[in-house]
Design a protein around this motif. Sequence first.
Motif, PDB file in Angstrom:
ATOM      1  N   GLY A 160       0.794  -1.219   0.000  1.00 51.17           N
ATOM      2  CA  GLY A 160       0.000   0.000   0.000  1.00 51.17           C
ATOM      3  C   GLY A 160       0.825   1.267   0.000  1.00 51.17           C
ATOM      4  N   LEU A 161       1.931   1.281  -0.756  1.00 45.85           N
ATOM      5  CA  LEU A 161       2.772   2.472  -0.806  1.00 45.85           C
ATOM      6  C   LEU A 161       2.244   3.471  -1.826  1.00 45.85           C
ATOM      7  CD1 LEU A 161       6.390   0.979  -0.706  1.00 45.85           C
ATOM      8  CD2 LEU A 161       4.862   1.539   1.183  1.00 45.85           C
ATOM      9  N   ARG A 162       2.595   4.711  -1.624  1.00 42.79           N
ATOM     10  CA  ARG A 162       2.337   5.726  -2.633  1.00 42.79           C
ATOM     11  C   ARG A 162       3.355   5.573  -3.754  1.00 42.79           C
ATOM     12  NH1 ARG A 162       1.847   8.424   2.362  1.00 42.79           N
ATOM     13  NH2 ARG A 162      -0.257   9.180   2.778  1.00 42.79           N
ATOM     14  N   ARG A 163       3.056   6.218  -4.886  1.00 42.00           N
ATOM     15  CA  ARG A 163       3.952   6.076  -6.029  1.00 42.00           C
ATOM     16  C   ARG A 163       5.341   6.604  -5.720  1.00 42.00           C
ATOM     17  NH1 ARG A 163       0.184   9.172 -10.145  1.00 42.00           N
ATOM     18  NH2 ARG A 163      -0.253  10.230  -8.186  1.00 42.00           N
ATOM     19  N   GLY A 164       5.399   7.788  -5.131  1.00 40.64           N
ATOM     20  CA  GLY A 164       6.701   8.356  -4.808  1.00 40.64           C
ATOM     21  C   GLY A 164       7.460   7.538  -3.778  1.00 40.64           C
ATOM     22  N   GLU A 165       6.746   6.941  -2.833  1.00 37.47           N
ATOM     23  CA  GLU A 165       7.398   6.107  -1.823  1.00 37.47           C
ATOM     24  C   GLU A 165       7.976   4.845  -2.443  1.00 37.47           C
ATOM     25  OE1 GLU A 165       4.401   7.418   1.848  1.00 37.47           O
ATOM     26  OE2 GLU A 165       4.186   5.482   0.828  1.00 37.47           O
ATOM     27  N   ALA A 166       7.253   4.249  -3.387  1.00 40.69           N
ATOM     28  CA  ALA A 166       7.750   3.025  -4.031  1.00 40.69           C
ATOM     29  C   ALA A 166       8.984   3.319  -4.883  1.00 40.69           C
ATOM     30  CB  ALA A 166       6.658   2.401  -4.888  1.00 40.69           C
ATOM     31  N   LEU A 167       8.960   4.430  -5.607  1.00 37.24           N
ATOM     32  CA  LEU A 167      10.086   4.745  -6.473  1.00 37.24           C
ATOM     33  C   LEU A 167      11.309   5.196  -5.684  1.00 37.24           C
ATOM     34  CD1 LEU A 167       8.223   6.594  -9.355  1.00 37.24           C
ATOM     35  CD2 LEU A 167       9.011   4.232  -9.288  1.00 37.24           C
ATOM     36  N   GLY A 168      11.105   5.776  -4.505  1.00 34.12           N
ATOM     37  CA  GLY A 168      12.223   6.206  -3.675  1.00 34.12           C
ATOM     38  C   GLY A 168      12.675   5.183  -2.656  1.00 34.12           C
ATOM     39  N   LEU A 169      12.117   3.977  -2.695  1.00 34.74           N
ATOM     40  CA  LEU A 169      12.451   2.944  -1.713  1.00 34.74           C
ATOM     41  C   LEU A 169      13.887   2.465  -1.911  1.00 34.74           C
ATOM     42  CD1 LEU A 169      11.501   1.025   0.553  1.00 34.74           C
ATOM     43  CD2 LEU A 169      10.760  -0.549  -1.245  1.00 34.74           C
ATOM     44  N   ALA A 170      14.625   2.350  -0.809  1.00 38.49           N
ATOM     45  CA  ALA A 170      16.013   1.884  -0.849  1.00 38.49           C
ATOM     46  C   ALA A 170      16.079   0.444  -0.348  1.00 38.49           C
ATOM     47  CB  ALA A 170      16.906   2.780  -0.002  1.00 38.49           C
ATOM     48  N   LEU A 171      17.085  -0.283  -0.839  1.00 38.51           N
ATOM     49  CA  LEU A 171      17.253  -1.676  -0.417  1.00 38.51           C
ATOM     50  C   LEU A 171      17.559  -1.778   1.067  1.00 38.51           C
ATOM     51  CD1 LEU A 171      19.313  -3.021  -3.448  1.00 38.51           C
ATOM     52  CD2 LEU A 171      17.054  -3.815  -2.736  1.00 38.51           C
ATOM     53  N   ALA A 172      18.236  -0.783   1.617  1.00 38.88           N
ATOM     54  CA  ALA A 172      18.564  -0.823   3.040  1.00 38.88           C
ATOM     55  C   ALA A 172      17.332  -0.690   3.922  1.00 38.88           C
ATOM     56  CB  ALA A 172      19.558   0.285   3.369  1.00 38.88           C
ATOM     57  N   SER A 173      16.224  -0.171   3.390  1.00 37.50           N
ATOM     58  CA  SER A 173      15.011  -0.023   4.188  1.00 37.50           C
ATOM     59  C   SER A 173      14.256  -1.330   4.360  1.00 37.50           C
ATOM     60  CB  SER A 173      14.095   1.026   3.544  1.00 37.50           C
ATOM     61  OG  SER A 173      14.740   2.284   3.475  1.00 37.50           O
ATOM     62  N   ILE A 174      14.513  -2.313   3.525  1.00 35.84           N
ATOM     63  CA  ILE A 174      13.851  -3.617   3.635  1.00 35.84           C
ATOM     64  C   ILE A 174      14.621  -4.441   4.654  1.00 35.84           C
ATOM     65  CG2 ILE A 174      13.104  -5.677   2.391  1.00 35.84           C
ATOM     66  CD1 ILE A 174      13.012  -4.029  -0.145  1.00 35.84           C
ATOM     67  N   GLN A 175      14.034  -4.617   5.821  1.00 37.01           N
ATOM     68  CA  GLN A 175      14.710  -5.281   6.929  1.00 37.01           C
ATOM     69  C   GLN A 175      13.795  -6.347   7.518  1.00 37.01           C
ATOM     70  OE1 GLN A 175      15.848  -2.259   9.744  1.00 37.01           O
ATOM     71  NE2 GLN A 175      16.794  -0.950   8.160  1.00 37.01           N
ATOM     72  N   GLN A 176      14.391  -7.211   8.323  1.00 37.65           N
ATOM     73  CA  GLN A 176      13.644  -8.278   8.987  1.00 37.65           C
ATOM     74  C   GLN A 176      13.512  -7.934  10.469  1.00 37.65           C
ATOM     75  OE1 GLN A 176      15.314 -12.201   8.568  1.00 37.65           O
ATOM     76  NE2 GLN A 176      13.321 -13.184   8.656  1.00 37.65           N
ATOM     77  N   ARG A 177      12.286  -7.861  10.940  1.00 39.57           N
ATOM     78  CA  ARG A 177      11.987  -7.548  12.333  1.00 39.57           C
ATOM     79  C   ARG A 177      11.066  -8.610  12.906  1.00 39.57           C
ATOM     80  NH1 ARG A 177      12.591  -1.848  12.950  1.00 39.57           N
ATOM     81  NH2 ARG A 177      14.482  -1.280  11.776  1.00 39.57           N
ATOM     82  N   ASP A 178      11.501  -9.275  13.950  1.00 35.24           N
ATOM     83  CA  ASP A 178      10.694 -10.307  14.605  1.00 35.24           C
ATOM     84  C   ASP A 178      10.222 -11.367  13.605  1.00 35.24           C
ATOM     85  OD1 ASP A 178      10.972  -8.970  16.997  1.00 35.24           O
ATOM     86  OD2 ASP A 178       9.129  -7.813  16.716  1.00 35.24           O
ATOM     87  N   GLU A 179      11.177 -11.839  12.791  1.00 43.87           N
ATOM     88  CA  GLU A 179      10.931 -12.897  11.809  1.00 43.87           C
ATOM     89  C   GLU A 179       9.927 -12.478  10.739  1.00 43.87           C
ATOM     90  OE1 GLU A 179       9.801 -16.398  13.852  1.00 43.87           O
ATOM     91  OE2 GLU A 179      11.707 -16.602  14.943  1.00 43.87           O
TER      92      GLU A 179
END
Length: 318
Positions: A160-179
């Motif tokens: 459910g991201l906005r268009r600008g949020e999806a295009l500006g997403l960085a790989l470092a922001s994808i993290q694992q929290r509590d499995e």
Amino acid sequence: MPHRKRGKRKPPQRILALPDLEHAKTAVLNSLTSASGQRTYEHAIREFVAWYCSEPRLAFNRTVVLRYRIHLEQRRYAPATINLRLAAVRRIAYEAADAGLLSPELAAGIRRVKGVRRLGVRLGNWLTVERGRRLLHGVDPTTLRELRDHAMVALLLGCGLRRGEALGLALASIQQRDEHWVIADLVGKAGHVRTVPMPEWVKTAVDAWTRAAGLTHGRVFRAINKAGRVWGEGMTAKVLWDVGCRVDARLKRTPEFGDRERDRRAIVQGDRFREPLTAAVLGPPQHDGHGVTNLQRGARQSHALQCPRILRLDDPLG
């Protein structure tokens, strides 16, 4: 004892010349931090200045702003558009008064101009779960461009991201929290920071794209040149329009053309996907007796329940 001569008080300025308007416009734009907000206000101020200068030496006061609102209503603009234009005019008056270009009394009168009342609730183009399945499973991605488009659509549908949020997403922001995989510390509109859960099937689609593209850092989605190779460090929001057109072209031979056209418009024009999908799962609005509908209750759940449980998106849309 000689009396000191008092100088004549300078009358308050009532007519703003073009240099004064440009000075106030620059002050308004410098007070905004969002790039999209600056573009929106710049366009709104430019439209007002063009109208204001076309009239014969109008005084910048409450009556003129009311005339401008009537002018916008006669052009049959939407209430949200009119209110946005009036908000830009109010900011001009505030900045002009703060810089000594306009009397505070006139600025206070302009700021009291009310906007247009909006009646009803605008629903927009909603994307249901069934249409989301058709968009996601329309074709088996094989090429690098198809893998990127598939990952982009999966991210918009599942997170459910906005268009600008999806295009500006960085790989470092994808993290694992509590499995569980999440998009950590995502900065949205107005600088709001939130953490968005990422379903496993969305992570699988993103990993397939990043492995094929050889990406290890930087932004997740990149432009692809005509040779089919990754180019640059990112891409613009205009690419989402092209993605929607390509998805529509791939599904051209499927039935229900009208639904497919709405699907494409929901991608390229829609703001977020969580509300339409929530409505598809929870059904039509029903009040609980306290002024809160079932759709509002679904939207107010904690971020841990936004996608996987409410929308049941543990698997790729079923």
